[in-house]
Design a protein around this motif. Structure first.
Motif, PDB file in Angstrom:
ATOM      1  N   ALA B  52     -56.363 -18.152  76.184  1.00 39.65           N
ATOM      2  CA  ALA B  52     -55.980 -17.970  74.672  1.00 39.65           C
ATOM      3  C   ALA B  52     -57.211 -18.112  73.807  1.00 39.65           C
ATOM      4  O   ALA B  52     -57.079 -17.907  72.652  1.00 39.65           O
ATOM      5  CB  ALA B  52     -54.926 -18.850  74.298  1.00 39.65           C
ATOM      6  N   LEU B  54     -58.700 -20.973  73.229  1.00 39.31           N
ATOM      7  CA  LEU B  54     -58.718 -22.275  72.427  1.00 39.31           C
ATOM      8  C   LEU B  54     -59.907 -23.237  73.203  1.00 39.31           C
ATOM      9  O   LEU B  54     -59.928 -24.236  72.606  1.00 39.31           O
ATOM     10  CB  LEU B  54     -57.425 -22.979  72.298  1.00 39.31           C
ATOM     11  CG  LEU B  54     -56.310 -21.885  71.590  1.00 39.31           C
ATOM     12  CD1 LEU B  54     -54.826 -22.477  71.787  1.00 39.31           C
ATOM     13  CD2 LEU B  54     -56.650 -22.061  70.024  1.00 39.31           C
ATOM     14  N   ALA B  74     -60.450 -16.865  69.378  1.00 38.65           N
ATOM     15  CA  ALA B  74     -59.218 -17.192  69.550  1.00 38.65           C
ATOM     16  C   ALA B  74     -58.465 -15.878  68.771  1.00 38.65           C
ATOM     17  O   ALA B  74     -57.355 -15.367  69.186  1.00 38.65           O
ATOM     18  CB  ALA B  74     -58.503 -18.227  69.423  1.00 38.65           C
ATOM     19  N   HIS B  75     -58.829 -15.855  67.355  1.00 34.61           N
ATOM     20  CA  HIS B  75     -58.163 -14.985  66.393  1.00 34.61           C
ATOM     21  C   HIS B  75     -58.196 -13.675  66.586  1.00 34.61           C
ATOM     22  O   HIS B  75     -57.645 -12.789  66.178  1.00 34.61           O
ATOM     23  CB  HIS B  75     -58.212 -15.690  65.094  1.00 34.61           C
ATOM     24  CG  HIS B  75     -59.801 -15.297  64.526  1.00 34.61           C
ATOM     25  ND1 HIS B  75     -60.730 -16.114  64.716  1.00 34.61           N
ATOM     26  CD2 HIS B  75     -60.200 -14.099  64.028  1.00 34.61           C
ATOM     27  CE1 HIS B  75     -61.784 -15.535  64.349  1.00 34.61           C
ATOM     28  NE2 HIS B  75     -61.437 -14.446  63.725  1.00 34.61           N
ATOM     29  N   THR B  79     -53.237 -12.637  72.249  1.00 33.27           N
ATOM     30  CA  THR B  79     -52.542 -13.578  73.216  1.00 33.27           C
ATOM     31  C   THR B  79     -51.746 -14.795  72.986  1.00 33.27           C
ATOM     32  O   THR B  79     -52.094 -15.872  72.886  1.00 33.27           O
ATOM     33  CB  THR B  79     -53.848 -14.246  74.235  1.00 33.27           C
ATOM     34  OG1 THR B  79     -54.733 -14.915  73.246  1.00 33.27           O
ATOM     35  CG2 THR B  79     -54.753 -13.322  75.007  1.00 33.27           C
ATOM     36  N   PRO B  80     -50.694 -14.466  72.278  1.00 28.97           N
ATOM     37  CA  PRO B  80     -49.975 -15.180  71.403  1.00 28.97           C
ATOM     38  C   PRO B  80     -49.473 -16.263  72.359  1.00 28.97           C
ATOM     39  O   PRO B  80     -49.038 -16.131  73.557  1.00 28.97           O
ATOM     40  CB  PRO B  80     -48.823 -14.470  70.881  1.00 28.97           C
ATOM     41  CG  PRO B  80     -48.815 -13.179  71.613  1.00 28.97           C
ATOM     42  CD  PRO B  80     -50.139 -12.988  72.161  1.00 28.97           C
ATOM     43  N   MET B  81     -49.166 -17.480  71.851  1.00 30.77           N
ATOM     44  CA  MET B  81     -48.694 -18.689  72.803  1.00 30.77           C
ATOM     45  C   MET B  81     -47.551 -19.365  72.275  1.00 30.77           C
ATOM     46  O   MET B  81     -47.631 -19.529  70.826  1.00 30.77           O
ATOM     47  CB  MET B  81     -49.949 -19.744  72.833  1.00 30.77           C
ATOM     48  CG  MET B  81     -49.967 -20.843  73.822  1.00 30.77           C
ATOM     49  SD  MET B  81     -51.713 -21.193  74.374  1.00 30.77           S
ATOM     50  CE  MET B  81     -51.364 -22.963  74.314  1.00 30.77           C
ATOM     51  N   PHE B 100     -46.050 -14.222  59.970  1.00 28.61           N
ATOM     52  CA  PHE B 100     -47.440 -14.771  59.716  1.00 28.61           C
ATOM     53  C   PHE B 100     -48.508 -13.798  60.716  1.00 28.61           C
ATOM     54  O   PHE B 100     -49.544 -13.711  60.112  1.00 28.61           O
ATOM     55  CB  PHE B 100     -47.541 -16.287  60.302  1.00 28.61           C
ATOM     56  CG  PHE B 100     -48.854 -17.046  60.054  1.00 28.61           C
ATOM     57  CD1 PHE B 100     -49.039 -17.604  58.818  1.00 28.61           C
ATOM     58  CD2 PHE B 100     -49.749 -16.886  61.029  1.00 28.61           C
ATOM     59  CE1 PHE B 100     -50.334 -18.296  58.586  1.00 28.61           C
ATOM     60  CE2 PHE B 100     -51.217 -17.415  60.673  1.00 28.61           C
ATOM     61  CZ  PHE B 100     -51.334 -18.110  59.564  1.00 28.61           C
ATOM     62  N   GLY B 101     -48.116 -13.669  61.949  1.00 27.34           N
ATOM     63  CA  GLY B 101     -49.109 -12.998  62.694  1.00 27.34           C
ATOM     64  C   GLY B 101     -49.268 -11.538  62.358  1.00 27.34           C
ATOM     65  O   GLY B 101     -50.387 -10.738  62.114  1.00 27.34           O
ATOM     66  N   MET B 104     -51.242 -11.484  59.015  1.00 31.26           N
ATOM     67  CA  MET B 104     -52.897 -11.430  59.616  1.00 31.26           C
ATOM     68  C   MET B 104     -53.530 -10.210  60.087  1.00 31.26           C
ATOM     69  O   MET B 104     -54.620 -10.040  59.840  1.00 31.26           O
ATOM     70  CB  MET B 104     -52.794 -12.782  60.784  1.00 31.26           C
ATOM     71  CG  MET B 104     -52.722 -14.162  60.094  1.00 31.26           C
ATOM     72  SD  MET B 104     -53.651 -14.441  58.678  1.00 31.26           S
ATOM     73  CE  MET B 104     -52.214 -14.754  57.492  1.00 31.26           C
ATOM     74  N   ARG B 105     -52.603  -9.307  60.449  1.00 35.53           N
ATOM     75  CA  ARG B 105     -52.933  -8.086  61.009  1.00 35.53           C
ATOM     76  C   ARG B 105     -52.871  -7.257  59.896  1.00 35.53           C
ATOM     77  O   ARG B 105     -53.276  -5.895  60.040  1.00 35.53           O
ATOM     78  CB  ARG B 105     -51.984  -7.484  62.163  1.00 35.53           C
ATOM     79  CG  ARG B 105     -52.449  -8.469  63.393  1.00 35.53           C
ATOM     80  CD  ARG B 105     -51.385  -8.085  64.542  1.00 35.53           C
ATOM     81  NE  ARG B 105     -51.801  -8.733  65.620  1.00 35.53           N
ATOM     82  CZ  ARG B 105     -51.708  -9.939  65.887  1.00 35.53           C
ATOM     83  NH1 ARG B 105     -51.653 -10.841  64.704  1.00 35.53           N
ATOM     84  NH2 ARG B 105     -52.258 -10.427  67.047  1.00 35.53           N
TER      85      ARG B 105
END
Lengths: 279, 351
Positions: B52, B54, B74-75, B79-81, B100-101, B104-105
């Protein structure tokens, strides 16, 4: 009904203390604001003369504005100056370094605030070391004393260590997984700061700013010794009023206005810190 | 074979002198449900975190979709976790968390709202949009975390012990939710866990890690029936491990001769699954171990009986409730344990 002697014995000192030194004087002050002064002597009464006199004078409202604006500036400035330091202490250093840093931030409180302000008087003086150093660089000299700048330096001396401690503990308490989750969901480090770190540390940041506001709003040392009392703040107004002709009732009016202001600000801030946000 | 979705080559991670991951090679196909399993400190979570972005690998390479990912932050990875602690944002509502995701996109608000609504409905969370996440139950929070990770429609989802904080009955339910979700979406799930029951219940393929290395990879059934060595056998559990010496198709375990047809002569370790053991009151015709009953444990429909073997080792046998009644075991009572000749699996002798 039996009185639980044990419980009350332990609570008693606090109750007595609060009654004698907080509630009592506060009520006396409120009462005093309605008293009269004749021939330099206070006589208990119930007249609105003092309130009338203070509220109708522009010098009161000027002082109020100066105090309010400067305290707000101090709160914002302290929050902004402290944040990078707090961020570094919370995220970029080891636990040991952080503990030492917090200890070192407590050290300034070992010396009297007044002593630290005297030190600034020397440092900021027209012929002082700071102007001397600037002089080598061909700039200055600046008159930094007896100005709003001087006052603000004093306010920062008073509040910065405390604001950094409050911000650091708040930031260090953020669940690291939240920060990683933000990256993981596509937030760049900068967006993570504004979308996750600041909202998550909101309570600590607001409490820090409120302390900076409260301490600066009530302080008289910095505006007096570094700001040269010009323009006067509310604290200086209180001193002037009590010194000149026993005008304690007028000073009481100023003090009550200050307490009300601080109360409103504190309540609003706590509301903003813990309040539920609507989406 | 086509390029796998994920390819790890000689992937390493060390912290100072400690090697958390010691150069692993692994390929994960698109649409696979893979479980990385092992005891704590085996490097499974570190591996997932490197995937991911991290953690930065100390060596080796990570390819996702054929692209080298080592230096991609990471961003910028898709690869969401799902975290063990879920890591939901407590200062945001359910909708804002899930959104949220997408935010951000840079998706426009209308599209965000639509996609959030679809996912909340899919996971049975409609009507909870404006709730705060701390006002939800454990199972609901779990589903918010899933929705938040899946709303961006990724090619894969990483799950780091997501069920370990839940009550036992919720774990079973969430296993069903996850399995169904993975099949419906057809995306890759990489599931890290220390629980063999979770891994075996859901995964197509299990990767067993120990001390920073991959010890065995295979289908759950194969790993259970044919563990490669004692480490895997002990980790998987519910089986009996015997060490002895083989001579002429017979293994000598603490003086008891047990048939082991086809095994090479020499020292050997064998494993017999608990459900392949037969418990009898009388000595059977076949070779058997005499053992002393210790205790029993109900596991759903079956019962695991624990015995002390001749060498003091713990032996396990799975029996039915009816068998248990007939055996009427009491601590200290002696029984005979035997198995079919094809039951034992010969493992690689470690050490």
């Amino acid at each position: 009904m039996r009185i639980d002697g044990y419980r009350y014995t332990w609570r008693l000192p606090l109750i007595v203390w609060q009654a004698l030194f907080f509630i009592g004087p506060l009520m006396l002050m409120v009462a005093m604001s309605f008293w009269l002064v004749r021939n330099y002597r206070m006589t208990p009464d119930f007249v609105f003369d003092n309130w009338d006199r203070m509220m109708s004078r522009s010098f009161f409202w000027d002082a109020y504005e100066v105090t309010l604006v400067r305290a707000c500036v101090a709160a914002v400035l302290a929050t902004l100056i402290a944040f990078p330091a707090s961020y570094a202490l919370a995220f970029k250093v080891s636990d040991t370094v952080r503990r030492w840093a917090i200890f070192l931030l407590v050290v300034p409180f070992f010396t009297s605030y007044l002593v630290r302000i005297y030190a600034w008087q020397v440092l900021l003086a027209e012929s002082g070391p700071i102007n001397a150093v600037l002089g080598f660089g061909g700039i200055g000299p600046f008159s930094m004393l007896n100005s709003g700048f001087g006052t603000m330096v004093g306010y920062m001396t008073l509040v910065l260590p405390l604001v950094i401690i409050l911000q650091t503990t708040s930031l260090a308490g953020i669940d690291r997984n939240l920060i990683e989750a933000a990256w993981n969901l596509g937030a760049s480090p900068v967006r993570t700061l504004f979308r996750v770190i600041i909202p998550a540390a909101k309570v600590g940041l607001i409490i820090g700013a409120v302390f900076a506001f409260i301490l600066s709003f009530g302080d008289f040392v910095s505006p007096f010794y570094l700001g040269g009392s010009k323009p006067p703040t509310l604290s200086i107004l209180i001193i002037d009023t009590t010194k000149s002709g026993q005008q304690w009732p007028l000073a009481a009016v100023v003090a009550i206005m200050m307490i009300v202001t601080l109360f409103v600000v504190a309540v609003a801030a706590v509301g903003a810190a813990y309040g539920r946000r609507r989406s | 074979m086509a390029e796998p979705l994920v390819r790890l080559t000689d992937l390493k991670k060390s912290y100072g002198n400690f090697e958390a991951v010691k150069g692993i090679d692994l390929e994960i196909a698109a649409g696979e449900f893979i479980a990385i399993m092992g005891p704590s400190g085996c490097g499974k979570t570190t591996t997932l975190r490197m995937l991911a972005g991290l953690e930065a690998p100390s060596g080796g390479e990570i390819f996702i979709g054929g692209e080298r990912m080592n230096d991609v932050p990471a961003h910028e990875r898709d690869t969401p976790m799902v975290w063990q602690s879920l890591a939901l944002f407590p200062f945001l509502s359910v909708r804002e968390n899930v959104e949220f995701g997408l935010k951000m996109r840079g998706l426009p608000k209308r599209e965000r709202r639509e996609r959030v609504a679809v996912w909340l409905e899919r996971l049975g969370l409609e009507g909870f949009e404006k709730r705060r996440v701390d006002a939800l139950s454990g199972g609901q929070r779990q589903r918010v975390a899933l929705a938040r990770s899946l709303v961006t429609e990724p090619k894969m989802l990483f799950l780091d012990e997501p069920l370990s904080a839940l009550d036992a009955h919720l774990v079973i339910r969430m296993q069903g939710v996850l399995s169904k979700l993975q099949k419906d979406l057809g995306i890759t799930f990489v599931y890290v866990t220390h629980s063999q029951s979770e891994a075996f219940a859901m995964a197509d393929r299990v990767v067993i890690m120990g001390h920073g290395e991959i010890v065995q990879t295979g289908r759950p059934k194969d790993i259970f029936r044919a563990p490669r060595n004692r480490f895997v056998a002990e980790f998987v559990g519910r089986n009996n491990i015997f060490a002895g010496t083989v001579a002429g198709g017979v293994i000598n375990v603490d003086g008891t001769q047990l048939p082991l047809p086809g095994a090479a002569d020499g020292p050997a370790e064998i494993v017999v699954a608990a459900d392949r053991m037969t418990v009898s009151l009388e000595r059977p015709n076949t070779a058997a171990l005499e053992a002393e009953f210790v205790s029993e444990e109900f596991v759903g429909t079956a019962i695991i009986c624990y015995f002390e073997g001749p060498g003091g080792e713990e032996l396990k046998a799975q029996v039915t409730e009816r068998e248990l009644e007939l055996l009427a075991p009491e601590p200290g009572k002696h029984f005979f344990l035997s198995w079919e000749p094809d039951a034992p699996h010969v493992m690689a002798v470690t050490s």
